[in-house]
Design a protein around this motif. Structure first.
Motif, PDB file in Angstrom:
ATOM      1  N   ARG A 251      21.016   0.080 -27.055  1.00  0.00           N
ATOM      2  CA  ARG A 251      21.772   1.177 -26.431  1.00  0.00           C
ATOM      3  C   ARG A 251      23.263   1.132 -26.758  1.00  0.00           C
ATOM      4  O   ARG A 251      24.088   1.684 -26.045  1.00  0.00           O
TER       5      ARG A 251
ATOM      6  N   ASP B 196      16.363   8.165 -28.167  1.00  0.00           N
ATOM      7  CA  ASP B 196      15.817   8.271 -26.819  1.00  0.00           C
ATOM      8  C   ASP B 196      16.847   8.032 -25.723  1.00  0.00           C
ATOM      9  O   ASP B 196      16.962   8.788 -24.762  1.00  0.00           O
ATOM     10  N   SER B 197      17.611   6.910 -25.915  1.00  0.00           N
ATOM     11  CA  SER B 197      18.541   6.502 -24.849  1.00  0.00           C
ATOM     12  C   SER B 197      19.545   7.603 -24.565  1.00  0.00           C
ATOM     13  O   SER B 197      19.980   7.793 -23.437  1.00  0.00           O
TER      14      SER B 197
ATOM     15  N   GLU C 273      18.032  10.245 -22.498  1.00  0.00           N
ATOM     16  CA  GLU C 273      17.979   9.769 -21.106  1.00  0.00           C
ATOM     17  C   GLU C 273      19.307  10.001 -20.384  1.00  0.00           C
ATOM     18  O   GLU C 273      19.348  10.485 -19.257  1.00  0.00           O
TER      19      GLU C 273
ATOM     20  N   ASN D  86      19.787  13.206 -19.124  1.00  0.00           N
ATOM     21  CA  ASN D  86      18.789  13.593 -18.130  1.00  0.00           C
ATOM     22  C   ASN D  86      17.722  14.515 -18.705  1.00  0.00           C
ATOM     23  O   ASN D  86      17.208  15.404 -18.035  1.00  0.00           O
TER      24      ASN D  86
ATOM     25  N   SER E 165      14.368  14.773 -21.898  1.00  0.00           N
ATOM     26  CA  SER E 165      13.540  13.952 -22.781  1.00  0.00           C
ATOM     27  C   SER E 165      13.900  14.281 -24.219  1.00  0.00           C
ATOM     28  O   SER E 165      14.504  15.314 -24.496  1.00  0.00           O
ATOM     29  N   GLN E 166      13.522  13.355 -25.093  1.00  0.00           N
ATOM     30  CA  GLN E 166      13.776  13.567 -26.511  1.00  0.00           C
ATOM     31  C   GLN E 166      13.188  14.907 -26.955  1.00  0.00           C
ATOM     32  O   GLN E 166      13.848  15.700 -27.617  1.00  0.00           O
TER      33      GLN E 166
END
Ligand code: C2E
Ligand code: MG
Ligand code: MG
Length: 746
Positions: free
Chosen positions: A63, A81-82, A85, A88, A90-91
């Motif tokens: 990250r 992905d991170s 996140e 807030n 999704s990918q």
């Protein structure tokens, strides 16, 4: 066989909808490993690539940073992905949305979303752009890089890039830049910050032909507080000063602390010297009110130097130098006052340095003497005592006022020896006078802070043989640090010797009536600035003096009104029950020899003698100025001047009602009308009142702007010393003068 490096050009072929827990790089690297290659080189290349991809995967998982890519229209094709996140989302939700939507427009420093939009549209590469994330409170910042990608034929197919969170780093940078720009003690801007602001301000204002004033402030007697109460108390005092300054200036300008006890104030669009004078007086009066520090009451003062752009300089260096010289002059003029910059100050600064040198030798060269001014009983005119006033007869310059040389002596560490000399001389003179005659000696705050003072007083009394009760010490309130043990002890020691104590210069702005109840004074001397103008209708000074007198009577103290010049002032002060008077209306200070003659009969009664009425300050002078009428410029003399008018000499037969422009030099022009005319003299009235220059003189509110002169065709790279032409009016040769001047042959 040469192996082709493995290319992953088209990420579209990767299936992002898969819920496979493996990351993008993980999936690709396993796909590569599954590919069948036969040559060893190809194996190696595949291994390398897959290793690289696994490393990238690990990196993503830490990250510490993230990757992104877009298609050619700027929609996201990949995002770590991170990051999703953090957003807030999704990918999958982010894929296909415009990359630009991750960011927001920011007013903070950094790069704005708009800049990024521009770069993307131009398909240019970018490196470490600082962008604000479009999340929640907006407090998150990223550093983002991107490189345009081309297909084999060189067509743009989108971007690939990376980013990382730099919020913490920005915060600490902001904090350190804030610390670098602000004074940690007071929270005001510091020297670095204010010089930057001044420079920016000056260049903007120059373009727009606007004005700006700077004030340099230096606290008077701050060192004493620091030395007596300690540094912590000094710091606390500075904080309170900063608060008062902010209150006084409000939104008008910017206040900064540029060093120990020095402050600088920038005031854009400010050139009116009347207003600047008022503001300075407000600052002086606010800062001179007592402070409560560590349970002690203490009093300091402030001196202010003012320079105004473009009149006094157009660069920050010139302005600061100008304001500094003006500050120096304010201090030299007796502190607790303001002073505007003017070109003759350059000379006075040199003069002061020379005076300081000369003062060092004044005692040994026998150039100092004491004069004695009678202090008279207001009711019967009987002289009760005298005040010893120091005189310096300079071998080349003649008499120099103590208001000038005492502050120099204080700064140059000479005051203790001068003060000791005055004490001894006054005592030895006083023993020759009749027994009922007292002598008052001024004691500088620096002497008062010196533990040796009581022993010096004792010695002076012993050597001369003068009784202690005939000696009075005049102390100015500025030295009092109420509650300070040192002050209390000094008072006690002096009282034990049996000398009298007088509170000098009462009413100069910071007097506290309640304080009088605890301090052991025998007399209050009401300062002449308080008396001055009190007879003018509307003045509230009467009520205040009446209160002081009532309190003094209750506490069994005498009162002396200083500086009474006119008969109406004397009458007024008598009505107020002030017990004693010291002023020109009775007598100026007289030499010791003369005094001996005056008191030889044991009693000295003086009759008051002075002008019937106090006049609004009309200053006598002898100054050459230019008077412009139509397109003629005449050289005339000003014989006296007040804020509203002047007596002009040098032209004959000027009809009442004639209008002149009076040029006082340095761009100071005043419109005036002739109200009285008699032979060679005319009484003129100014259209706009002149204002105080802070030092007993007068000046015009505004000056002719150098911009105006520049627009008339003159070049103004910077203002040279002789910048203003003597005459900025039409050439006088093309018509006949309207008036004869005194020197003309008729
Ligand atoms: P000060 O102690 O308030 O002294 C009174 C000043 O007012 C004297 O000015 C005096 O000449 C002046 N004065 C008295 N009556 C009138 C009047 O009717 N009209 C006007 N315009 N002025 C009047 P001077 O002698 O120029 O002294 C100025 C200051 O210098 C003194 O103010 C005192 O603070 C200081 N000073 C004088 N001698 C000494 C000294 O020996 N030691 C110390 N430390 N300071 C001194
Ligand atoms: Mg005095
Ligand atoms: Mg006084």
């Amino acid at each position: 066989m040469k192996s082709e490096p493995l290319k992953i050009e088209d990420s579209q072929e990767i299936d992002f909808s898969s819920n496979d827990s493996q990351s993008f790089f993980g999936r690709i690297s396993s796909r590569i490993l599954n590919q069948k290659e036969d040559s060893k080189t190809a194996d190696l290349s595949i291994l390398k690539t897959s290793e690289a991809l696994l490393l990238l995967q690990n990196y993503e998982e830490t990250r510490q940073g993230w990757f992104w890519s877009t298609d050619k229209v700027g929609n996201i094709t990949y995002i770590t992905d991170s990051l999703a996140e953090v957003m807030n989302q999704s990918q999958q939700e982010l894929i296909g949305t415009p990359f630009l939507e991750l960011f927001r427009e920011s007013k903070d420093q950094g790069c704005s979303e708009r800049t990024l939009r521009f770069i993307l549209a131009k398909q240019s590469p970018f490196d470490q752009l600082q962008l604000q994330a479009d999340i929640g409170d907006g407090g998150r910042w990223w550093s983002v890089s991107g490189k345009p990608q081309l297909d084999k034929s060189g067509n743009f197919i989108g971007y690939r890039g990376n980013g990382k969170d730099i919020t913490a780093q920005r915060r600490s940078e902001n904090e350190s830049s804030r610390l670098a720009m602000f004074d940690s003690l007071t929270g005001l801007a510091n020297r670095t910050s204010i010089s930057k602001t001044l420079q920016t301000m000056l260049s903007t204002l120059k373009q727009q032909k606007r004005t700006c004033a700077i004030m340099l402030l230096d606290l008077d007697r701050f060192k004493q507080v620091n030395d007596t109460l300690g540094h912590l108390a000094g710091d606390e005092l500075l904080k309170q000063v900063a608060k008062r300054l902010l209150n006084a200036i409000g939104k008008r300008g910017e206040v900064s602390r540029i060093g120990g006890d020095e402050f600088e104030i920038l005031l854009p669009d400010c050139e009116d010297r009347g207003e600047l004078g008022q503001l300075s007086n407000a600052i002086i009066s606010s800062l001179s009110q007592p402070y409560s520090v560590d349970g002690c009451r203490c009093i300091i003062g402030v001196s202010i130097g003012i320079a105004i752009s473009p009149f006094d300089g157009m660069t920050s260096e010139d302005l600061i130098t100008g304001a500094d010289l003006a500050l120096y002059a304010a201090k030299a003029g007796g502190r607790g006052r303001f002073h505007f910059f003017s070109k003759d100050l350059q000379q006075s600064a040199k003069d002061r340095r020379i005076l300081e040198e000369d003062l060092r030798d004044a005692l040994s060269n026998d150039e100092l003497s004491l004069s004695y001014q009678p202090i008279v009983n207001a009711k019967d005119g009987v002289v009760r005592g005298v005040e010893a006033l120091m005189r310096w007869n300079h071998p080349e310059r003649g008499p120099i006022s103590p208001a000038v040389f005492i502050p120099i002596a204080e700064d140059a560490n000479l005051i203790k020896s001068l003060g000791e000399w005055a004490l001894n001389r006054a005592c030895s003179d006083a023993v020759k006078w009749p027994n009922n005659f007292r002598v008052a000696v001024n004691v500088s705050p620096i002497q008062f802070a010196d533990e040796k003072l009581p022993s010096l007083v004792l010695k002076a009394l012993k050597v001369s043989g003068l009784k202690a009760e005939r000696l009075e010490l005049e102390i100015t309130e500025s030295v009092f640090l109420e509650g300070s043990e040192k002050t209390e002890k000094m008072f006690a020691d002096l009282k034990e010797i049996g000398v009298r104590l007088a509170l000098d210069d009462f009413g100069t702005g910071y007097s506290s009536l309640s304080y009088l109840q605890t301090a052991p004074f025998d007399k209050i001397k009401i300062d002449q600035s308080f008396v001055r103008g009190a007879t003018i209708p509307g003045s509230r000074n009467s009520a205040i003096i009446a209160a002081i007198v009532a309190l003094a009577e209750a506490l069994d103290m005498e009162t002396t009104a200083e500086g009474i010049e006119a008969m109406d002032e004397l009458e007024w002060i008598r009505d107020l029950n002030v017990s004693h008077v010291q002023g020109y209306v009775y007598s100026m200070a007289v030499q010791a020899e003369e005094l001996l003659l005056l008191v030889k009969n044991g009693e000295w009664i003086v009759n008051p003698n002075g002008p019937a009425k106090f006049r609004q300050d009309r200053v006598s002078m002898y100054r050459k100025v230019q008077a412009v009428h139509e397109n003629h410029c005449y050289s005339v003399m000003i014989r006296n001047i007040s804020a509203t008018g002047a007596l002009m000499e040098g032209l004959s037969e000027v009809p009442v009602g004639t209008k002149f422009v009076i040029d006082f030099g340095d761009g100071q022009l005043a419109l005036a009308v002739v109200r009285r005319s008699e032979k060679l003299q005319q009484g003129i009235e100014f259209e706009e009142r002149l204002v105080s220059d802070g030092n007993g003189g007068l000046c015009t509110r505004r000056r002719v702007s150098p911009y105006l002169i520049a627009s008339a065709g003159m070049h103004i790279p910077n203002i040279p010393a002789d910048f203003y032409p003597t005459s900025i009016y039409p050439n006088p040769l093309n018509s006949l003068p309207a008036f004869y001047s005194a020197n003309d042959k008729r």
